[in-house]
Each structure stands twice: as C-alpha cells, then as structure tokens.
Design an enzyme around this catalytic site. Structure first.
Site, PDB file in Angstrom:
ATOM      1  CB  SER A   6       6.851 -22.276 -24.811  1.00  0.00           C
ATOM      2  OG  SER A   6       5.772 -21.937 -23.958  1.00  0.00           O
ATOM      3  CG  HIS A  31       9.063 -18.365 -24.791  1.00  0.00           C
ATOM      4  ND1 HIS A  31       9.436 -17.142 -25.302  1.00  0.00           N
ATOM      5  CD2 HIS A  31       7.704 -18.393 -24.857  1.00  0.00           C
ATOM      6  CE1 HIS A  31       8.360 -16.472 -25.684  1.00  0.00           C
ATOM      7  NE2 HIS A  31       7.286 -17.208 -25.415  1.00  0.00           N
ATOM      8  CG  ASP A  33       4.439 -18.400 -23.344  1.00  0.00           C
ATOM      9  OD1 ASP A  33       4.692 -17.370 -23.994  1.00  0.00           O
ATOM     10  OD2 ASP A  33       4.654 -19.555 -23.765  1.00  0.00           O
ATOM     11  CG  MET A  35      -0.672 -16.253 -20.942  1.00  0.00           C
ATOM     12  SD  MET A  35      -1.669 -17.460 -21.814  1.00  0.00           S
ATOM     13  CE  MET A  35      -0.461 -18.163 -22.947  1.00  0.00           C
ATOM     14  CG  HIS A  64       5.554 -13.799 -24.815  1.00  0.00           C
ATOM     15  ND1 HIS A  64       4.952 -14.735 -25.629  1.00  0.00           N
ATOM     16  CD2 HIS A  64       5.004 -12.596 -25.162  1.00  0.00           C
ATOM     17  CE1 HIS A  64       4.086 -14.130 -26.427  1.00  0.00           C
ATOM     18  NE2 HIS A  64       4.089 -12.842 -26.156  1.00  0.00           N
ATOM     19  CG  MET A  66       1.132 -13.029 -24.228  1.00  0.00           C
ATOM     20  SD  MET A  66       0.953 -14.766 -24.592  1.00  0.00           S
ATOM     21  CE  MET A  66       2.264 -15.436 -23.574  1.00  0.00           C
ATOM     22  CG  MET A 135       2.475 -12.918 -30.938  1.00  0.00           C
ATOM     23  SD  MET A 135       3.241 -14.089 -29.789  1.00  0.00           S
ATOM     24  CE  MET A 135       2.085 -15.461 -29.781  1.00  0.00           C
ATOM     25  N   GLY A 140      -2.266 -16.753 -26.384  1.00  0.00           N
ATOM     26  CA  GLY A 140      -3.226 -17.212 -25.383  1.00  0.00           C
ATOM     27  C   GLY A 140      -3.205 -18.697 -25.118  1.00  0.00           C
ATOM     28  N   GLY A 142      -1.192 -22.683 -26.109  1.00  0.00           N
ATOM     29  CA  GLY A 142      -0.213 -23.500 -26.810  1.00  0.00           C
ATOM     30  C   GLY A 142      -0.959 -24.401 -27.800  1.00  0.00           C
ATOM     31  N   GLY A 143      -0.199 -25.018 -28.683  1.00  0.00           N
ATOM     32  CA  GLY A 143      -0.777 -26.049 -29.544  1.00  0.00           C
ATOM     33  C   GLY A 143      -1.628 -25.557 -30.706  1.00  0.00           C
ATOM     34  CG  ASP A 174       5.550 -17.513 -28.951  1.00  0.00           C
ATOM     35  OD1 ASP A 174       5.293 -18.714 -28.941  1.00  0.00           O
ATOM     36  OD2 ASP A 174       5.415 -16.762 -27.961  1.00  0.00           O
ATOM     37  N   GLY A 176       2.952 -22.410 -33.034  1.00  0.00           N
ATOM     38  CA  GLY A 176       2.826 -23.363 -34.140  1.00  0.00           C
ATOM     39  C   GLY A 176       4.147 -23.715 -34.802  1.00  0.00           C
ATOM     40  N   GLY A 196       6.627 -24.911 -28.024  1.00  0.00           N
ATOM     41  CA  GLY A 196       5.967 -25.467 -26.841  1.00  0.00           C
ATOM     42  C   GLY A 196       5.632 -26.917 -27.064  1.00  0.00           C
ATOM     43  CB  SER A 197       2.681 -28.588 -28.518  1.00  0.00           C
ATOM     44  OG  SER A 197       2.489 -27.562 -29.438  1.00  0.00           O
TER      45      SER A 197
HETATM   46  C1  DX5 Z   1       1.098 -18.571 -27.079  1.00  0.00           C
HETATM   47  C2  DX5 Z   1       2.429 -18.566 -26.371  1.00  0.00           C
HETATM   48  C3  DX5 Z   1       3.389 -19.522 -26.955  1.00  0.00           C
HETATM   49  C4  DX5 Z   1       2.973 -20.961 -26.864  1.00  0.00           C
HETATM   50  C5  DX5 Z   1       3.600 -21.697 -28.007  1.00  0.00           C
HETATM   51  O1  DX5 Z   1       0.315 -17.547 -26.591  1.00  0.00           O
HETATM   52  O2  DX5 Z   1       3.019 -17.279 -26.429  1.00  0.00           O
HETATM   53  O3  DX5 Z   1       4.692 -19.332 -26.430  1.00  0.00           O
HETATM   54  O4  DX5 Z   1       3.350 -21.568 -25.668  1.00  0.00           O
HETATM   55  O5  DX5 Z   1       3.114 -22.991 -28.024  1.00  0.00           O
HETATM   56  P1  DX5 Z   1       3.173 -23.903 -29.325  1.00  0.00           P
HETATM   57  O6  DX5 Z   1       4.609 -24.019 -29.708  1.00  0.00           O
HETATM   58  O7  DX5 Z   1       2.576 -25.184 -28.866  1.00  0.00           O
HETATM   59  O8  DX5 Z   1       2.357 -23.209 -30.386  1.00  0.00           O
HETATM   60 ZN    ZN Z   2       5.215 -16.978 -25.922  1.00  0.00          ZN
END
Ligand code: DX5
Ligand code: ZN
Length: 221
Positions: A6, A31, A33, A35, A64, A66, A135, A140, A142-143, A174, A176, A196-197
C-alpha cells in the site's frame, strides 16, 4: 498468493522510486488507498496519481476507494488506468449499481467490508465481484493493529463464496498485515495481502517482502 504494497505508507517525497523498489522486489500489485475526508477522516490521493503510475508501471493498480458515493468517481479512476476498483458497501446505498459501473469498464470489481459490517447480502452481489476486500482494521489509517475477530469473518466469507459457486472470487485482506498476522489470514482463506507499514516501514523493502512471502509459505493448514 499476492502481496499488494500500500503506497499510503510510502515516502511521498520520492513516490515513483518507492513504487519502483517494490516492483523490482517482485510485487506486481500496487494498492492505492483513496480517502475522501468524508467516508474516512483523511484525504489522500485522486485519480491523477493512478494516471501517473499507469504511465510509468505495468503492474496491477489495485484502487481501494474509501469514498462516499464511489459511483461519482469510478469513471475517473477507470479512465486513469485502474485494473481493480474496490468500493465499500457502507459508502453507498447503491452498491450493486456501483459494482456494475466498475464492471462496465471491463476491469475487476471489488467489494470492501468494514470490520463491523456483516456478510449477509453477499449472495446478491457475488456475481458482480472479482474480489472481496475484508478490512482487518477500521479504514482510514496505516499502521493499525490487525483485529483478531476478522479471522472468522474471512473463513465464513470463503465458505459462503464456495457454497454459492463463487469460489473464484479472491479474498483480499487489508490492515495490520505483517509477519505475525499474514499466516493466519492465509489459513483463514485470504489470497491477496495488502501491506503498508510492513513493507514501506522497513528500510529494506526487498527483505521485508521476502520475509512476508516466506511467512506465507510457512503457513500450512
Ligand atoms: C487503511 C488502508 C490500508 C492501509 C494498510 O485504511 O486501507 O490499505 O494502508 O496499512 P497497514 O498495512 O500499515 O495496516
Ligand atoms: Zn486499502
């Protein structure tokens, strides 16, 4: 099995180089994101980012949304070159129409469900989707930490899809996803893993992706 880094967690100051690095490390899904500051508090990126990535990279662009009432922006992202567009069930009263709209562009359609959203009704749209995005955190940011209760939801979703003869719909997870959680998500039935992280938060992205792939291999029922 697919790892989809991501780019929300990438360093935006050297965006293209960041994407290039994970593609060179073997990832062919990216990916994205999106928002809107309404469906979720943050505002991230628009279709111009997809357009820029499309010009430069051949990989699958997994968008994705959102975004509240995603049907307003689907055409912009499809025209920009998205390969997959995923919409949230909670974001529109017209999710069936939104999925049909994605499909009308000849690209893959995904349905996303927040952790608190039930699976009921999946059978009314499962013929319109290529992937189901479960989800594993609230959207909303990452991390965040993987929500353990989502494991049963993934299992339940897989069983429902198979029972409905829609076993070809792939489950994407998606939020954690890291070395501790990716194996459980696979065992529950996920096939696409957004990270992501766990990728961009590591100094050596190639090593991070390799470790995630090894953790996937190691997870055997
Ligand atoms: C959260 C996003 C994810 C996010 C995942 O709203 O949809 O794609 O970037 O980040 P990690 O992998 O750090 O949880
Ligand atoms: Zn996402």
């Amino acid at each position: 099995m697919q790892i989809a880094p991501s780019i929300l967690s990438a360093d935006f100051g050297k965006f293209a180089a960041e994407v290039e690095e994970v593609i060179e490390a073997g990832c062919d899904w990216i990916h994205v994101d999106v928002m809107d500051g309404q469906f979720v508090p943050n505002i991230t990126m628009g279709h111009q980012v997809v357009e820029a990535l499309r010009k430069r990279f051949d990989c699958t662009l997994d968008v994705h949304l959102m975004v509240t009432e995603p049907e307003r922006v689907i055409s912009a992202f499809a025209d920009a070159g998205a390969d997959v567009i995923t919409v949230h069930k909670e974001a529109t009263p017209h999710v069936h129409r939104a999925l049909e709209l994605v499909r009308s562009y000849g690209i893959q359609a995904g349905l996303a469900l927040n952790p608190g959203t039930v699976l009921d009704g999946l059978e009314y749209v499962d013929d319109l989707i290529d992937l189901l995005l479960i989800m594993t955190v609230n959207p909303g940011f990452g991390g965040q930490t993987f929500i353990p209760a989502t494991r049963n939801k993934i299992r339940d979703a897989r069983a429902r899809l198979v029972k409905a003869n829609r076993g070809n719909v792939r489950i994407e997870v998606d939020g954690g996803i890291n070395l501790q959680t990716i194996g459980d998500a696979k065992l529950a039935g996920a096939e696409i893993f957004v990270a992501g992280s766990a990728v961009f938060g590591e100094p050596d992205r190639k090593a991070a992706i390799g470790a995630l792939l090894r953790a996937l291999d190691a997870a055997q029922a």
